[in-house]
Design an enzyme around this catalytic site. Structure first.
Site, mmCIF file in Angstrom:
data_model
loop_
_atom_site.group_PDB
_atom_site.id
_atom_site.type_symbol
_atom_site.label_atom_id
_atom_site.label_comp_id
_atom_site.label_asym_id
_atom_site.label_seq_id
_atom_site.Cartn_x
_atom_site.Cartn_y
_atom_site.Cartn_z
ATOM 1 N N GLU A 132 -13.661 -35.558 -23.434
ATOM 2 C CA GLU A 132 -15.010 -35.719 -22.907
ATOM 3 C C GLU A 132 -15.579 -34.373 -22.435
ATOM 4 O OE1 GLU A 132 -17.625 -38.704 -20.099
ATOM 5 O OE2 GLU A 132 -15.646 -38.187 -19.444
ATOM 6 N N GLY A 189 -10.315 -33.291 -12.360
ATOM 7 C CA GLY A 189 -9.460 -34.134 -11.535
ATOM 8 C C GLY A 189 -8.722 -35.202 -12.318
ATOM 9 N N ALA A 190 -9.398 -35.820 -13.269
ATOM 10 C CA ALA A 190 -8.800 -36.898 -14.047
ATOM 11 C C ALA A 190 -9.730 -37.284 -15.183
ATOM 12 C CB ALA A 190 -8.561 -38.115 -13.159
ATOM 13 N N MET A 191 -9.217 -38.078 -16.132
ATOM 14 C CA MET A 191 -10.029 -38.494 -17.278
ATOM 15 C C MET A 191 -9.663 -39.911 -17.688
ATOM 16 S SD MET A 191 -12.312 -37.847 -19.560
ATOM 17 C CE MET A 191 -12.718 -39.079 -20.782
ATOM 18 N N GLU A 192 -10.719 -40.682 -18.003
ATOM 19 C CA GLU A 192 -10.566 -42.128 -18.168
ATOM 20 C C GLU A 192 -10.239 -42.633 -19.553
ATOM 21 O OE1 GLU A 192 -13.485 -40.490 -17.600
ATOM 22 O OE2 GLU A 192 -15.182 -41.440 -18.607
ATOM 23 N N ASN A 193 -9.633 -41.817 -20.438
ATOM 24 C CA ASN A 193 -9.318 -42.295 -21.794
ATOM 25 C C ASN A 193 -8.830 -43.740 -21.745
ATOM 26 O OD1 ASN A 193 -9.336 -39.368 -22.537
ATOM 27 N ND2 ASN A 193 -7.495 -39.405 -21.296
ATOM 28 N N HIS A 210 -11.478 -44.684 -9.464
ATOM 29 C CA HIS A 210 -12.572 -44.121 -10.272
ATOM 30 C C HIS A 210 -12.275 -44.267 -11.773
ATOM 31 C CE1 HIS A 210 -15.804 -41.018 -10.979
ATOM 32 N NE2 HIS A 210 -15.116 -40.904 -12.102
ATOM 33 N N GLU A 211 -11.109 -43.817 -12.191
ATOM 34 C CA GLU A 211 -10.803 -43.833 -13.628
ATOM 35 C C GLU A 211 -10.665 -45.260 -14.146
ATOM 36 O OE1 GLU A 211 -11.519 -41.175 -14.884
ATOM 37 O OE2 GLU A 211 -11.297 -39.908 -13.115
HETATM 38 N N1 BES Z 1 -15.057 -38.577 -16.915
HETATM 39 C C1 BES Z 1 -14.595 -37.682 -15.933
HETATM 40 C C2 BES Z 1 -13.792 -36.551 -16.498
HETATM 41 C C3 BES Z 1 -14.551 -35.368 -17.013
HETATM 42 C C4 BES Z 1 -14.311 -34.155 -16.491
HETATM 43 C C5 BES Z 1 -15.457 -35.449 -18.005
HETATM 44 C C6 BES Z 1 -14.971 -33.050 -16.961
HETATM 45 C C7 BES Z 1 -16.140 -34.359 -18.474
HETATM 46 C C8 BES Z 1 -15.894 -33.150 -17.947
HETATM 47 C C9 BES Z 1 -13.715 -38.398 -14.932
HETATM 48 O O1 BES Z 1 -13.886 -39.747 -14.841
HETATM 49 C C10 BES Z 1 -14.058 -37.842 -13.590
HETATM 50 O O2 BES Z 1 -15.122 -38.105 -13.121
HETATM 51 N N2 BES Z 1 -13.161 -37.055 -13.024
HETATM 52 C C11 BES Z 1 -13.369 -36.407 -11.761
HETATM 53 C C12 BES Z 1 -12.440 -36.952 -10.738
HETATM 54 C C13 BES Z 1 -12.943 -38.206 -10.160
HETATM 55 C C14 BES Z 1 -12.079 -38.792 -9.119
HETATM 56 C C15 BES Z 1 -14.310 -38.053 -9.565
HETATM 57 C C16 BES Z 1 -13.055 -34.967 -11.921
HETATM 58 O O3 BES Z 1 -12.399 -34.642 -12.902
HETATM 59 O O4 BES Z 1 -13.431 -34.184 -11.069
HETATM 60 ZN ZN ZN Z 2 -15.656 -40.238 -13.876
#
Ligand code: BES
Ligand code: ZN
Length: 959
Positions: free
Chosen positions: A184, A318-322, A354-355
């Protein structure tokens, strides 16, 4: 899109016909192009048939068969993809995405798998648009199915996007390599050729080759594994549900896992490096509980048989929702009961919530295009609060929701903000959409909407939305329509007993949402004719946050709305322009001294008024800050509230108290409220019993101290320090040095003690020094109170021996959360050489991983002794950093805003301007550039307006 297409020149086609030397010239010259404008991208193949960033819509992928062989020894990926496509308009071209892939062997097959041409087809490249085009000598006809087959290869390089290499060290010092993905928003195209846009949803059948000592994971469970030879295994994964490319994921590693099953039978597993397996148990509990919660809340089952959560050692965000395989930074998933603090635990819980929320909001229903990414991220951020409040009430997550709105206000009160839904076309713009506006303002606006509609209507509206658009795509309007048609679901009928769901009734799983039985009107106080779309458009299509100024006039409360702006004063000539055309539909709420109920009024005009009665001695507008707007009380309004707080603060909820404090300190930047009056308002804080307002007040004073500390204003700085320590003396003295009490108490303790030691409070330093000495003496074996570890280390890091020992501990520690605490301590050193050493280590990426670079630089910038070093580092290494992390990545943006966050002088501002000038080509592409500038402009203005008044106020109060 297809309307902009123009015909490809005959020359191009003849040229292509020659290139693949196949069938007859007749076929080539009569072929039908995708009607794109003539290609003009400098680096693109001159014959490239498509000139738009978005793909043509006349070829739609249906099913990908993806075969991958990532070789972790040679760090190479080879693979093939066979995409089943449906053709909507006759064409000779298939245009799709591909970035940095070596494509060979292109073939097109018809529905019976017969090749359309005996020759390998030519593939044209448009690197600028990250696209390739495959030319078919025979027309692909509308309404037919074809298969596009491509072979490809790529390097598995370090980095954080696409299919990338990561590694970790075992306790014995051995380096282990793994490969993982993060797609993403636009990096699936770096791992395999694909139609890399969120609306092109398809099914995926994945096969991965790996060596026997590794495991392979993907979105779906493995159906079978075949041993190809001694050294090679082949895992065949089940076919996925229909989903967008950005959600596809693979990991090849030697990790181990723990598993459990949810009440509906979903297998949940947490994967981590073998030596970290003991840190996975908390995440497993959270993931199971949270999935159970969402299945109930959304009334839609999680559709896959499994959900894997995996901690990847190199992870930029921080994380990714695959879907089915969510990936995490180690600190976002692993919880070490021995060294993790209450805040670390809360973080892990929130990230998982969140994920997993994304498995519905984002994965099941996806935004049509990235301009509405808030439909994913705003919802996921808001669902963190709904889910964790329900599943872990003891964490009191609701206490943090106001901070989400405060963060949104911070960004939205600068002119560089943007509407929640904003245009984004190229990858740089798309990546930058993942910001405070999408996440925090998105969540805060949803919070307002939920309050407005009631919890029940909100919930049933989003259930309706999720059902209606499952496995499809949606935009804002679809959400408003679903919410507007929603009814209170407390009257739903349970189907097994009343099997009478008529066709107009909306069915959901076992339930029947019976319109006739709906008693509560969605628009409790707005009347029946409310136009939800018109209202919500003012929040999502317009940037900024409104300020409502209220004035008492007899029994009326006069209301006036304007755009709240922080870096510009009304006396500035641009003020009027910046106000023009802004109008919000504000669901206003207020409480007064003379009634117990919350009054409501929908304000849709610039000025308005409501009745508050003659008796009210005070009025508090925006109850619990459920609305996304600030309030200014003209006349005696602020004085009455100040008096109320002093005399009987519990007459207002802790949310209201916090909101007042926040509000007052926002207004002093604009000159509407004086510094002295804001400080008077928080004068009651020594008797405040709730953590949230206390920390809000403390936070502002702490931030002022930080900003002043770097200036030559030693006298004011010292007085402010004395004031804070005296003012919060009782709170500080009340704290004990242990991990006891509720999460809230532990949070307060860690913040208060950290500030006290930061301000050089002697008893705090004494305690911390003693504990640090004991810890050193035990060679780091002694376990310290987790909530106070960072502060104790920071005090200890101030001398040579302490710092060196911390560096040693950093290298050796097996816990990333623990390492973060050490890093923060080392970054607080007053020794510039030490800070430079840290920056160098971050650049090398060995001891301090690249994923932690932006955090480290931020920590150094926050330190008054490191601010200039961090900024100089950023300027000097800009080129390298952009190459490493991509322009508009989280890292680059947080460096840009973070290294300059504490600047507050005109010289610093002009230094920033000239640096941004020197990198203009890149800087001008980023919103973050203007955010950083606006932010400093705001600080400069703060200094100009408030330094004098602060000095005067302190002189009057500190003798
Ligand atoms: N969908 C995002 C991951 C993402 C990160 C997409 C960078 C595109 C670019 C994921 O769900 C997300 O929001 N991750 C957050 C952490 C979350 C707890 C808010 C992040 O990576 O900061
Ligand atoms: Zn997110």
């Amino acid at each position: 899109m297809s309307s902009n297409m123009s015909v490809v020149t005959l020359l191009t086609l003849t040229l292509l016909a020659a290139m693949f030397r196949s069938s007859s010239a007749h076929q080539a010259s009569s072929s039908i192009g995708p009607q794109g404008e003539a290609s003009n991208g400098g680096a693109a193949d001159p014959a490239f048939p498509w000139s738009h960033l978005r793909l043509p819509s006349y070829i739609v992928p249906v099913h990908y068969e993806l075969r991958l062989h990532p070789n972790l020894t040679e760090l190479r990926l080879s693979g093939s993809v066979r995409v089943q496509v449906e053709v909507k308009n006759d064409t000779n071209w298939v245009v799709l995405h591909s970035k940095a892939l070596n494509i060979s062997n292109a073939m097109l097959l018809d529905h019976s798998m017969a090749a359309l041409s005996e020759q390998v087809l030519p593939v044209l490249h448009h690197p600028g648009h990250e696209q390739v085009a495959v030319f078919s000598p025979r027309v692909l006809s509308s309404g037919h199915t074809y298969f596009l087959h491509l072979q490809f290869g790529a390097e598995l390089t370090e980095g954080f996007y696409g299919f990338y290499k990561s590694s970790y060290k075992t306790g014995a010092g051995e380096t282990r390599v793994l490969a993982s993905t993060h797609f993403e928003p636009t990096s699936a195209r770096k791992a395999f050729p694909c139609f890399d846009e969120p609306s092109f949803k398809a099914n995926y059948t994945v096969t991965i080759r790996r060596s026997p000592e590794h495991i392979a994971l993907s979105n779906m469970p493995i159906e079978k594994t075949v041993r190809l030879n001694e050294d090679l295994m082949e895992d065949h994964f089940a076919t996925s549900v229909k989903m967008s490319t950005y959600l596809v994921a693979f990991v090849i590693c030697d990790f181990r896992s723990v598993s459990a099953t949810t009440s509906s039978g979903v297998k949940v597993s947490i994967y981590a490096a073998p030596e970290k397996l003991h840190q996975t148990h908390y995440a497993l509990e959270v993931a199971v509980k949270t999935l159970d919660f969402y299945e109930k809340y959304f009334n839609i089952n999680y559709p896959l048989p499994k959900q894997d959560l995996i901690a990847i050692p190199d992870f930029e965000s921080g994380a990714m929702e695959n879907w089915g395989l969510t990936t995490y930074r180690e600190t976002s998933l692993l919880y070490d009961p021995r060294s993790s603090s209450a805040q670390d635990k809360l973080w892990v819980t929130m990230v998982i919530a969140h994920e997993l929320a994304h498995q519905w909001f984002g994965n099941l229903v996806t935004m049509v295009w990235w301009n509405d990414i808030w439909l994913n991220e705003g919802f996921a951020r808001y669902m963190e609060y709904i889910a964790v409040e329900a599943t872990y009430p003891e964490l009191h997550v609701e206490e943090y929701l106001l901070n989400v709105c405060f963060a949104a206000v911070g960004r939205d009160s600068l002119n560089s903000s943007r509407p929640i839904s904003s245009a984004a076309e190229n990858p740089t713009q798309i990546r930058e959409m993942f910001d405070t506006v999408s996440y925090d303002k998105g969540a805060c606006v949803l919070h307002m909407l939920r309050h407005f509609l009631t919890d029940e209507v909100f919930q049933s509206g989003i259930v309706r939305y999720l059902r209606k658009f499952s496995y499809g795509n949606a935009q804002n309007q679809d959400l408003w329509d679903s919410l507007a048609n929603a009814r209170d679901t407390t009257h739903i009928t349970h189907l097994p007993y009343h099997n009478t769901c008529s066709e107009e009734d909306f069915t959901s799983g076992k339930f029947c949402y019976n319109d006739r039985q709906a008693s509560k009107n969605a628009y409790l106080f707005a009347g029946e004719h409310l136009n939800l779309t018109a209202m919500m458009n003012t929040w999502t299509l317009q940037k900024g946050v409104p300020l409502v100024t209220v004035t008492r006039e007899g029994s009326r409360l006069l209301l006036k709305q304007e755009r709240f702006l922080k870096a510009v004063l009304p006396s500035d000539p641009v003020w009027a322009t910046l106000q023009q055309g802004y109008l919000w539909h504000i669901p206003l709420t207020f409480k007064t001294s003379s009634s117990r109920t919350v009054h409501r009024h929908l304000m849709v005009t610039k000025t308005d008024s409501v009745d508050v009665g003659d008796q009210a001695s005070w009025v508090k507008v925006n109850t619990d800050m459920a609305g996304y707007y600030l309030v200014h009380y003209e006349g005696r309004g602020w004085d009455q509230l100040t008096q109320l707080l002093r005399e009987n603060h519990t007459a207002l909820s802790y949310h209201d108290r916090t909101h007042l404090i926040h509000n007052a300190f926002q207004l002093i930047v604009t000159g509407k409220l004086s510094m002295g009056r804001a400080l008077d308002l928080i004068g009651y804080l020594p008797s405040e019993t709730h953590t949230v307002p206390l920390l809000e007040g403390l936070g502002f004073l702490g931030a002022y101290y930080r900003m002043l500390e770097k200036t030559a204003e030693h006298d004011v700085t010292q007085k402010l320090r004395t004031y804070i320590l005296r003012f919060f003396g009782d709170v500080i003295d009340r704290q004990t040095w242990e991990d006891k009490g509720s999460v809230t108490e532990r949070h307060l303790r860690s913040e208060v003690i950290s500030l006290a030691c930061d301000l050089g409070h002697a008893p705090c330093l004494r305690q911390a020094n003693q504990r640090f000495a004991d810890w050193l003496h035990s060679e780091g074996k002694l376990s310290l109170p987790a909530d106070l570890t960072e502060t104790i280390y920071s005090v200890g890091a101030q001398d040579e021996r302490g710092w060196e020992f911390l560096l040693h501990a950093y290298t050796a520690s097996p816990s990333e959360t623990h390492k973060h605490k050490i890093l923060s301590a080392m970054g607080s050193s007053r020794d510039k050489n030490k800070l430079s050493r840290l920056l160098e280590m971050a650049l090398e990426g060995e001891v301090i991983r690249n994923q932690d670079l932006s955090t480290l630089v931020y920590l150094v910038a926050r330190n008054p002794h490191g601010q200039q070093l961090a900024w100089a580092f950023f300027k000097k290494n800009w080129g390298f950093l952009v190459q490493k992390f991509q322009l508009s990545s989280f890292c680059i943006r947080s460096l840009m805003v973070g290294t300059t966050a504490w600047f507050s002088s005109a010289e610093e501002l002009s230094d920033m301007r000239s640096f941004f000038q020197s990198i203009e080509e890149q800087a001008s592409q980023l919103r973050a550039t203007q955010v950083a500038l606006d932010n400093v402009q705001k600080n400069v203005l703060w200094m100009e307006m408030n330094l004098g008044p602060l000095r005067d106020w302190l002189n009057r109060h500190i003798h």
